[in-house]
Design a protein around this motif. Sequence first.
Motif, PDB file in Angstrom:
ATOM      1  N   MET A  58     -30.621  16.106  12.314  1.00 48.31           N
ATOM      2  CA  MET A  58     -31.000  16.465  10.803  1.00 48.31           C
ATOM      3  C   MET A  58     -31.724  17.662  10.902  1.00 48.31           C
ATOM      4  N   ASN A  59     -31.392  18.447   9.828  1.00 50.82           N
ATOM      5  CA  ASN A  59     -32.214  19.245   9.546  1.00 50.82           C
ATOM      6  C   ASN A  59     -33.166  19.082   8.329  1.00 50.82           C
ATOM      7  N   PHE A  60     -34.505  19.866   8.843  1.00 47.02           N
ATOM      8  CA  PHE A  60     -35.880  19.072   8.287  1.00 47.02           C
ATOM      9  C   PHE A  60     -36.362  19.304   7.116  1.00 47.02           C
ATOM     10  N   LEU A  61     -36.017  21.061   6.705  1.00 49.54           N
ATOM     11  CA  LEU A  61     -36.250  21.442   6.376  1.00 49.54           C
ATOM     12  C   LEU A  61     -36.198  21.098   4.819  1.00 49.54           C
ATOM     13  N   PRO A  62     -35.186  20.596   3.917  1.00 51.02           N
ATOM     14  CA  PRO A  62     -34.869  19.989   2.765  1.00 51.02           C
ATOM     15  C   PRO A  62     -36.092  18.257   2.787  1.00 51.02           C
ATOM     16  N   VAL A  63     -35.919  17.870   3.918  1.00 48.85           N
ATOM     17  CA  VAL A  63     -37.285  16.616   3.859  1.00 48.85           C
ATOM     18  C   VAL A  63     -38.203  16.739   4.146  1.00 48.85           C
ATOM     19  N   SER A  64     -38.706  18.015   4.332  1.00 52.09           N
ATOM     20  CA  SER A  64     -39.943  18.099   4.316  1.00 52.09           C
ATOM     21  C   SER A  64     -40.447  18.667   2.822  1.00 52.09           C
ATOM     22  N   ILE A  65     -39.691  19.133   2.542  1.00 51.27           N
ATOM     23  CA  ILE A  65     -39.786  20.045   1.298  1.00 51.27           C
ATOM     24  C   ILE A  65     -39.793  19.064  -0.149  1.00 51.27           C
ATOM     25  N   VAL A  66     -38.462  17.693   0.016  1.00 49.86           N
ATOM     26  CA  VAL A  66     -38.545  16.532  -1.130  1.00 49.86           C
ATOM     27  C   VAL A  66     -40.406  15.718  -1.122  1.00 49.86           C
ATOM     28  N   ILE A  67     -40.639  15.499   0.690  1.00 53.49           N
ATOM     29  CA  ILE A  67     -42.204  15.049   0.761  1.00 53.49           C
ATOM     30  C   ILE A  67     -43.134  15.828   0.357  1.00 53.49           C
ATOM     31  N   ALA A  68     -43.308  16.799   0.423  1.00 52.33           N
ATOM     32  CA  ALA A  68     -44.128  18.099   0.045  1.00 52.33           C
ATOM     33  C   ALA A  68     -44.106  18.294  -1.933  1.00 52.33           C
ATOM     34  N   LEU A  69     -42.940  17.621  -2.264  1.00 50.09           N
ATOM     35  CA  LEU A  69     -42.572  17.773  -2.940  1.00 50.09           C
ATOM     36  C   LEU A  69     -43.629  16.253  -3.764  1.00 50.09           C
ATOM     37  N   LEU A  70     -43.339  14.974  -2.856  1.00 49.53           N
ATOM     38  CA  LEU A  70     -43.957  13.767  -3.329  1.00 49.53           C
ATOM     39  C   LEU A  70     -45.620  13.825  -3.626  1.00 49.53           C
ATOM     40  N   VAL A  71     -46.052  14.572  -2.462  1.00 49.75           N
ATOM     41  CA  VAL A  71     -47.159  14.634  -2.634  1.00 49.75           C
ATOM     42  C   VAL A  71     -48.451  15.368  -2.773  1.00 49.75           C
ATOM     43  N   TYR A  72     -47.532  16.580  -3.991  1.00 56.17           N
ATOM     44  CA  TYR A  72     -47.549  17.086  -5.193  1.00 56.17           C
ATOM     45  C   TYR A  72     -47.709  16.591  -6.140  1.00 56.17           C
ATOM     46  N   TYR A  73     -47.049  14.728  -6.541  1.00 59.80           N
ATOM     47  CA  TYR A  73     -46.614  14.098  -7.335  1.00 59.80           C
ATOM     48  C   TYR A  73     -48.363  14.221  -7.556  1.00 59.80           C
ATOM     49  N   ALA A  74     -48.341  13.194  -6.017  1.00 62.72           N
ATOM     50  CA  ALA A  74     -49.389  12.197  -6.041  1.00 62.72           C
ATOM     51  C   ALA A  74     -50.636  12.887  -6.028  1.00 62.72           C
ATOM     52  N   VAL A  75     -50.772  14.469  -5.609  1.00 61.33           N
ATOM     53  CA  VAL A  75     -51.954  14.601  -6.006  1.00 61.33           C
ATOM     54  C   VAL A  75     -52.494  15.419  -7.217  1.00 61.33           C
ATOM     55  N   SER A  76     -51.336  15.930  -7.809  1.00 58.51           N
ATOM     56  CA  SER A  76     -51.908  16.386  -9.582  1.00 58.51           C
ATOM     57  C   SER A  76     -52.177  15.336 -10.505  1.00 58.51           C
TER      58      SER A  76
END
Lengths: 362, 337
Positions: free
Chosen positions: B93-111
Amino acid sequence: MELRSRTFLIIVLSMLLTACGDTNIVNSIKFVQTIGYDAAQNGVTSSAVIANYEEQGKSKLEFYVTESKSVYDSMPKLNMKLDFPIEYGQLRMALFGDSFARNGITTAIESLIRDPKISSRVHLGVADRAALELLNIGENRRDPYFLSDMIEQNMKYGNLPMMNLHLTFFNYYGTGRDFFLPHFTVERDEIKLDGIALFKGDKFKTKIGIRDSFLLKMLLEDSKNGSIMVPMTSADQTRAEYFLMNSIHSKPNYKVIRTGYPASVAIHVKLNAQVKDVPQWIDLTSEDQIALLEKSIEVYCESEIQKFISLCKRNNVDPLGLGDLFRSKSKEWNSQEFEEHYNALATTVHVNARIIRTGAGG
Amino acid sequence: MTYQRRVIEHAGYNAWISVMLTGIIMHLLIWMLYKILSSIEDSNDIVTINHKLFGKLLGNLINLAIVLYFVFGAFVKFKVYMEMIQVWLFPSMNFLPVSIVIALLVYYAVSGGIRSVTGISVWATIISLVSIIPQISLTFPFLHPMNLLPLLNHSASDILLSSKDMAFEYLGVETLLFLYPFVRTPEKSQKWAHFIMLLVTLLYLMILILAFMFFTEEQLRHTIWPTLNMIGIFEVPLLQRLEYMAISLWFIKIIAGISIFIWAACRGMKVAFHLRPRLSLIVFLTAITALCHFIIDHRTVERVSEIYSNIGVYFLYAYIPFVFLCVMIRKKLIKPI
């Protein structure tokens, strides 16, 4: 508003997470269910049994054979013969041909364990001829899982001790242990499980029969549902007669007597058995006769276990993990030293048999 | 996830002693952390303590180092998990999209602030506690208690070396340095901190001993993800391969760990440099995603997590006791006046 947009965001994000990934559609991949390895001139012959599911419930077995330099490039070579990519996720059985097993199977089993798609419950086995030949017979069965199911049911309801890829590796890497695999032969155009192949290191060393495999099972774990024929002298003392003993429950117990060389160990087996098929003159309701049967089981098992252990010693294999037992009991254990003295290892065997069931008839 | 293999490098199958040892040291560290954070009046997080102890400039330098350390920790967690998905679930799998999605989730949690971060952590804790029960019951037929014997065949120094490796698993207690001001009743919470540390130590010990009985020593050395391989042997109705589910469940644990680290880093930036948390959050997450994209091979990941673990060990075993000493000396000096 804030809350609603947040909720929306998290739903979208979780949907994104589930939707990405490599998709494999069942119709457009080939599941290898059984694979066989044979030694060939400068290389390996791999044969893959692939079920082609055309209609529900029905499957047609396809058979692909390829030669390659080593086990490692068998998959790319197989792909050259297939219309759809190969997938190992459903692999349940790997069979080794006799000469392949005698040359060592490390490369094959290591490549199996390194692939995360392959379950560690995969069964391994050794054929007494070329794996290809044996698998060709299995082909008639229209069942891609025939061999692995056969092993599975014999571990549950028969004389085979527990085996799979994980346990093979446990014994292979474990110090003071050698692994063993089920051994197959062909009888009247049918595949038959005829015992256990004992390995030294990764090389097939010797084969034991199905009776010895019961003893091995009894010495390793609960021999539940295993059975052997036990001889006893007839009433007139002229000929040997046999009765069938089913194990209901058994428990081995090892006691290290001496860790220094020559080492010695006492093996104590507690066995609960069922006896129902006995020579006619025996009365299963009589206390004395039952005691006689118990005695014959004990004497027979003890002497056979001793014979089995001396066979292991002669071939320098340690399927019981006796080396490991001594390792756990002494701090300065050394596998090489133990191996040198393995032949002089003293064992005393004591079997305590109790017949707890005699069937329904008197 | 992989500590079973790491701790046996030195102490072999005596490593369970190392785990207990590390657990005890961690209790000591928690006690120190509480002492540090509660002794100086009106400065109860590490940033202000550093200011008081070392002056503005040096203090801020240390603060920046701590913040970067937390970001680094989040990155290591992120990358190690990603790698696991890559090997076990989706190799191509190409992992860039997945890591971006996970980063967004973390962004959501931390914000969402400290509340949402701790909320996720609660779920993560529950999952780890609950998942141990099926692990024990399902591996039972494959356990060889004999593997644990002989009890003591490694030297004390080997055991200590292994307990240093084990410290990696406990990294995360230092987030207390930032969390402390948010705890409503610090005096009461210390009891709970010790309690959870005891629980975690027991959990690690149980999983480790389970792995020891399941694998032989040499076999464990050849296994990169022992817990997953162990779960792989289970057979349950419907699901043939339980390890895929385990990896998915781990996701929530990983998100919790990353969120806490990132939150601590943002908090540090805010207190020390008066930066808006949202800004630093975006910068950190972008950096992590980018780094993740460029580091692709297993060897580099191993090396990076080893560097992180070494820094972490010094942070725990050198920096915290040092600050502790400074705080105590300061207290002694100031009191008579």
